[in-house]
Motif scaffolding. Structure first.
Motif, PDB file in Angstrom:
ATOM      1  N   ASN A   1      37.980 -60.853 -25.517  1.00 21.66           N
ATOM      2  CA  ASN A   1      39.319 -60.365 -25.217  1.00 21.66           C
ATOM      3  C   ASN A   1      39.336 -59.301 -24.129  1.00 21.66           C
ATOM      4  N   MET A   2      38.247 -58.539 -23.986  1.00 23.86           N
ATOM      5  CA  MET A   2      38.180 -57.564 -22.904  1.00 23.86           C
ATOM      6  C   MET A   2      38.182 -58.276 -21.559  1.00 23.86           C
ATOM      7  N   ALA A   3      37.400 -59.360 -21.456  1.00 22.77           N
ATOM      8  CA  ALA A   3      37.361 -60.127 -20.204  1.00 22.77           C
ATOM      9  C   ALA A   3      38.726 -60.745 -19.910  1.00 22.77           C
ATOM     10  N   VAL A   4      39.428 -61.172 -20.942  1.00 22.16           N
ATOM     11  CA  VAL A   4      40.762 -61.740 -20.767  1.00 22.16           C
ATOM     12  C   VAL A   4      41.713 -60.697 -20.185  1.00 22.16           C
ATOM     13  N   GLN A   5      41.698 -59.494 -20.735  1.00 24.68           N
ATOM     14  CA  GLN A   5      42.603 -58.447 -20.262  1.00 24.68           C
ATOM     15  C   GLN A   5      42.313 -58.053 -18.822  1.00 24.68           C
ATOM     16  N   ILE A   6      41.035 -58.016 -18.449  1.00 25.84           N
ATOM     17  CA  ILE A   6      40.674 -57.680 -17.069  1.00 25.84           C
ATOM     18  C   ILE A   6      41.194 -58.752 -16.110  1.00 25.84           C
ATOM     19  N   SER A   7      41.024 -60.008 -16.489  1.00 24.98           N
ATOM     20  CA  SER A   7      41.489 -61.094 -15.617  1.00 24.98           C
ATOM     21  C   SER A   7      43.007 -61.099 -15.506  1.00 24.98           C
ATOM     22  N   LEU A   8      43.721 -60.813 -16.594  1.00 24.20           N
ATOM     23  CA  LEU A   8      45.178 -60.761 -16.546  1.00 24.20           C
ATOM     24  C   LEU A   8      45.666 -59.614 -15.653  1.00 24.20           C
TER      25      LEU A   8
ATOM     26  N   TYR B   1      39.633 -68.141 -20.963  1.00 27.54           N
ATOM     27  CA  TYR B   1      40.407 -68.625 -22.108  1.00 27.54           C
ATOM     28  C   TYR B   1      41.634 -67.761 -22.408  1.00 27.54           C
ATOM     29  N   ALA B   2      42.190 -67.148 -21.351  1.00 28.39           N
ATOM     30  CA  ALA B   2      43.532 -66.580 -21.493  1.00 28.39           C
ATOM     31  C   ALA B   2      44.489 -67.737 -21.767  1.00 28.39           C
TER      32      ALA B   2
END
Length: 551
Positions: free
Chosen positions: A496-503, A528-529
């Protein structure tokens, strides 16, 4: 300078030989009469063809975009499908491919179309109902499990969220080991008609146009075999537009897309060859054939004269056709088979590149496997038994069809000139012009049905009591719950940390006028956002569209 039929035939033979080798199939009637590829006034001992009609495969393409059309390759048979879950839809795709379908066409459910995940409160009751729910790369991987994406052409009917679904498809291909340059297919990506007819928009028109151009730019560099937009008249016609309005509003939108791409720095011949169109085939056989012929001729002239295109492929109007959903009736549903067959024949005689035939039960439910197979068989019988594809443009030269073609084209030109005077398609949409015009046409049509002036068999004449269809497809309510459970499990298991950075990177790109949003969007989907998370970011930056009182 006029071309003779013999000169055209010599040039065509050379092109066909280069593409298909020396093998040449003889075409004959059932009585053994040999058939030429095309017929012209010369076959009646008359003069060479007028330049406005020309020959197939040559400007202005009135008679077809390929010189030998279905003699060289039958149209793509692409039955539209999607329901319940990605896994259930994957089974339907495999079934259709096993029965001879030659291309896939994805129907997405309503939440996916407008950018909400399956567990959003606004998605309740709609998950998997009119198409397949796709919330993440995991769903897209399941949807195409066991279907090699380097060997199948896929059309995706998606608009407001088109950029996200394209990224998901590219990422699914990579998971299979398929590079983006190997992918082929079509993205509808036609947001302007959503403000006119369908209503599945998310953001205001102008930032939505930016997303369309971002897709153009990204695919020109990375996915060269992909058709980046399918500019659609289908949905406007379904809403009540006339044939003239269908072409006029579609081309006005197309002009707006081309202008936006050119303003964004893309040379017209870099992207125009990948533009495609999506039209309906309605009941009036000869008007529909004339419509398709007029469309090709008009688009060729628009691209050459208005935008200065020099690549012949930029001037070729390639289109998918679907038979008319609005003509399907719940009364006497077997009649729908005949209606769809007549409409499919119009598309074939008009020179379509791909075709979907609606199913008999679609006025009542999503099609069953059996009715979908019957629709596919309709196409196969037209292709292999009817002889409709043995000659290019078989109705060309008919006094009636040529007259209809000319008059339809003139009516379309008049509408486009009116829209130009209003400032173009986007300004006309913001004023509500197209919606008002379609509304008036729809009212006039319905009044003629109600008054009995227009006969609809089984509805206002020749009415009988028919038993209801008993084997309708019912989407299991448990499918939606399973979809939500899988989605929530994905959110727990991913980084989820990687998702937030990409968003956050996507938000920065959306705020920048110079960045292409597709690059950070690709990163989001590969982390997987979810679709809803990505669209929420864009809503925060672009805002949400609300139709004005004028609409």
């Amino acid at each position: 300078m006029s071309t003779s039929k013999q000169e055209w035939q010599d040039a065509t033979l050379s092109r066909v030989t280069q593409r298909f080798g020396e093998r040449r199939e003889a075409f004959q009637t059932d009585s053994g009469l040999n058939l030429d590829t095309v017929y012209t006034p010369e076959d009646d001992g008359k003069a060479t063809y007028h330049e406005s009609i020309g020959y197939p495969g040559e400007f202005p393409y009135t008679r077809g975009v390929q010189p030998n059309m279905y003699r060289g390759r039958v149209w793509t048979m692409r039955q539209y499908a999607g329901y319940a879950t990605a896994a259930a839809t994957n089974e339907r795709y495999r079934y259709l491919l096993e029965n001879g379908q030659t291309g896939l066409s994805v129907a997405f459910d309503l939440p996916t179309q407008i950018g909400y995940d399956s567990d959003h409160s606004l998605a309740e009751g709609e998950v998997g109902k009119v198409g397949v729910p796709i919330c993440s790369l995991a769903d897209m991987e399941t949807l195409f499990d066991g279907i090699p994406l380097d060997r199948v052409s896929t059309s995706m009917t998606i608009n407001a969220t088109a950029a996200v679904l394209l990224c998901l498809y590219i990422a699914a291909g990579k998971k299979q080991g398929v590079e983006p340059a190997q992918l082929s297919g079509t993205l509808q990506n036609d947001i302007l008609k959503e403000y006119i007819a369908r209503g599945t928009y998310a953001y205001p028109p102008r930032p939505s146009m930016r997303l369309v151009v971002d897709v153009f730019k990204y695919c020109a560099e990375n996915v060269p075999r992909w058709n980046t937009i399918s500019i659609s008249g289908y949905h406007m016609r379904e809403a009540g537009a006339t044939a003239t309005q269908e072409l006029a509003f579609t081309f006005a939108n197309a002009i707006a897309y081309v202008e936006a791409a050119v303003a964004g720095g893309l040379p017209v011949d870099d992207f125009a060859p990948r533009l495609s169109f999506f039209f309906v085939a309605q009941n009036n056989l000869f008007e529909e054939v004339a419509k398709f012929r007029a469309a090709r001729r008009l688009w060729a002239r628009i691209m050459r004269d208005r935008f200065g295109a020099t690549n012949p492929r930029s001037m070729m109007l390639r289109f998918h056709t679907q038979t008319a959903g609005v003509t399907l009736t719940a009364q006497q549903p077997d009649n729908n088979v005949i209606r769809s067959t007549v409409q499919a024949l119009a598309a074939v005689l008009g020179g379509t590149q791909s075709l979907h035939v609606n199913s008999r039960d679609e006025a009542l439910s999503l099609p069953t496997e059996e009715s979908a197979q019957l629709s596919l068989r309709t196409q196969q019988i037209l292709a292999h038994e009817s002889g409709a594809g043995d000659v290019v443009d078989p109705l060309g030269g008919s006094w009636y069809v040529e007259n209809l073609t000319d008059r339809l084209e003139a009516g379309v030109v008049e509408y486009i000139e009116r829209i130009d005077r209003m400032g173009g398609a986007v300004a006309a949409i913001e004023d509500g012009f197209q919606v008002r015009e379609i509304g008036e046409a729809a009212f006039a049509h319905q009044r003629s049905v109600d008054d009995g002036e227009r006969v609809v068999v089984g509805v206002n004449q020749y009415v009988t009591d028919t038993p209801p269809i008993s084997d309708l497809l019912r989407v299991d309510a448990a499918a939606a719950a399973e979809q939500v459970e899988r989605l929530q499990g994905l959110r727990r298991e991913r980084d989820n940390m990687a998702v937030q950075i990409s968003l956050a990177r996507l938000a920065d790109a959306a705020r920048s006028e110079d960045a292409n949003t597709i690059l950070p969007m690709m990163e989001c989907v590969e982390k997987y956002a979810t679709l809803g998370e990505i669209c929420d970011v864009l809503r925060q930056v672009f805002g949400e569209y609300e139709s004005s009182a004028g609409l």
